[in-house]
Design a protein around this motif. Sequence first.
Motif, short mmCIF file in Angstrom:
data_model
loop_
_atom_site.label_atom_id
_atom_site.label_comp_id
_atom_site.label_asym_id
_atom_site.label_seq_id
_atom_site.Cartn_x
_atom_site.Cartn_y
_atom_site.Cartn_z
N ILE A 30 0.72 -1.25 0.01
CA ILE A 30 0.15 0.09 -0.12
C ILE A 30 0.61 1.28 -0.01
O ILE A 30 1.71 1.46 0.80
N GLU A 31 0.78 2.14 -0.94
CA GLU A 31 1.32 3.13 -1.15
C GLU A 31 0.18 4.54 -0.84
O GLU A 31 -0.91 4.67 -1.35
N MET A 32 0.87 5.45 0.41
CA MET A 32 -0.04 6.35 0.52
C MET A 32 0.56 7.89 0.14
O MET A 32 1.75 8.00 0.57
N LYS A 33 -0.45 8.68 -0.27
CA LYS A 33 0.16 9.98 -0.66
C LYS A 33 -0.62 11.15 -0.09
O LYS A 33 -2.00 11.08 0.17
N LYS B 137 3.32 13.63 -5.21
CA LYS B 137 2.66 12.94 -6.58
C LYS B 137 3.70 11.44 -6.62
O LYS B 137 4.71 11.22 -6.38
N SER B 138 2.71 10.46 -7.19
CA SER B 138 3.70 9.09 -7.33
C SER B 138 4.17 9.24 -8.58
O SER B 138 3.50 10.10 -9.40
N THR B 139 4.79 8.17 -8.89
CA THR B 139 5.62 8.25 -10.40
C THR B 139 5.62 6.78 -10.79
O THR B 139 5.25 5.89 -10.17
N LEU B 140 5.75 6.59 -12.16
CA LEU B 140 5.76 5.48 -12.99
C LEU B 140 6.87 4.62 -12.15
O LEU B 140 6.75 3.51 -12.02
N THR B 141 7.92 5.23 -12.12
CA THR B 141 9.11 4.68 -11.34
C THR B 141 8.86 3.93 -9.99
O THR B 141 9.49 2.84 -9.68
N GLY C 36 -4.94 8.22 -1.61
CA GLY C 36 -4.56 9.65 -2.04
C GLY C 36 -5.75 10.37 -1.95
O GLY C 36 -6.79 10.05 -1.84
N SER C 37 -5.44 11.91 -1.99
CA SER C 37 -6.61 12.94 -1.89
C SER C 37 -6.98 13.09 -3.45
O SER C 37 -6.10 13.40 -4.08
N GLY C 38 -8.34 13.16 -3.65
CA GLY C 38 -8.68 13.35 -4.84
C GLY C 38 -8.85 12.39 -5.77
O GLY C 38 -8.86 11.16 -5.48
N SER C 39 -8.87 12.81 -7.20
CA SER C 39 -8.96 11.71 -8.18
C SER C 39 -7.85 10.99 -8.53
O SER C 39 -6.84 11.38 -8.04
N PHE C 40 -7.75 9.78 -9.22
CA PHE C 40 -6.75 9.03 -9.54
C PHE C 40 -5.92 9.68 -10.27
O PHE C 40 -4.56 9.77 -9.90
N LYS D 217 -4.86 12.73 -10.35
CA LYS D 217 -4.21 13.91 -9.58
C LYS D 217 -2.92 13.28 -8.54
O LYS D 217 -2.25 13.92 -7.97
N GLN D 218 -3.00 11.86 -8.53
CA GLN D 218 -1.92 11.07 -7.88
C GLN D 218 -0.50 11.21 -8.48
O GLN D 218 0.69 10.89 -8.00
N TRP D 219 -0.69 11.56 -9.70
CA TRP D 219 0.48 11.16 -10.70
C TRP D 219 1.15 12.39 -11.54
O TRP D 219 0.51 13.33 -11.75
N LYS D 220 2.50 12.41 -11.17
CA LYS D 220 3.21 13.32 -12.08
C LYS D 220 2.80 13.35 -13.39
O LYS D 220 2.94 14.42 -14.11
N GLU D 221 2.62 12.23 -14.23
CA GLU D 221 2.34 11.82 -15.41
C GLU D 221 0.85 12.18 -15.79
O GLU D 221 0.40 12.00 -16.86
N ARG D 222 0.03 12.48 -14.71
CA ARG D 222 -1.39 12.65 -14.95
C ARG D 222 -2.19 11.46 -15.60
O ARG D 222 -2.90 11.82 -16.67
N PHE D 223 -2.05 10.14 -15.25
CA PHE D 223 -2.71 9.06 -15.67
C PHE D 223 -4.10 9.29 -15.28
O PHE D 223 -4.58 9.24 -14.52
N PRO D 224 -5.06 9.43 -16.55
CA PRO D 224 -6.54 9.51 -16.14
C PRO D 224 -7.06 8.26 -15.59
O PRO D 224 -7.99 8.47 -14.82
#
Length: 217
Positions: free
Chosen positions: A108-111, A115-119, A147-151, A153-160
């Motif tokens: 489990i990864e918590m933010k 932001k999370s990243t692909l790496t 995480g907070s908000g939509s999926f 918003k968790q990513w630097k790459e902004r995966f929808p």
Amino acid sequence: MLDRYKEWKYPWEPQHLGRKKYDKAEINSIKKVQKHLRNMEVTLNHNIQQFLSFAPKSVRNEIFNSLFSREVQGEFDMDGRDVDAKYKLVNATQPDILFTTSNTTVSIEMKVGAKSTLTQVLKYALLALAVEQIDGVKRQHFLGLLGSGSFSKQWKERFPQIKDLRHALNETDKDAFLKQQPLHFRKHFARYTEIVSSLTIGFMDYEKFASVLTNCK
């Protein structure tokens, strides 16, 4: 026991207490320390780890069901601060929370603000490989994201959506990533690729997480 936990939750990372190191330190009072800790990801990690350490199995199962839309069976153990040494990670990655059974892992990864990243996802797949290497048993692997908000918003790459993350994982150069990791991981490229491709990923925002906890029986 809970009160005692409050006394030792930060000794491993004293920098989070804002210890005054110079005259112009911004965190220089108890109130500022408290405010700082409430807005830190590490505080959330400590608190949720503490909660899950005491919570009944039914709570853990409800969280897994909500994250992955399926039941994740097994007698789970939750690893503590010895993850790096136990799985010979050599500081390659540090999970927020790791559950294991004889045939399953759930990370489990918590933010909070970061932001999370692909790496980072590739590193969780590396952790899954590390668990398998301990006893040579292939497992089914899950990664839950809080995480907070939509999926997106968790990513630097902004995966929808998760499917977009999956596509990016399939396209990324996993060989180049693995070559940067400790030697004992590099020998298992084929299995690592399988883990990345088969990793079950789920997401839940903190509002839903709170609702799951409230409605647990």
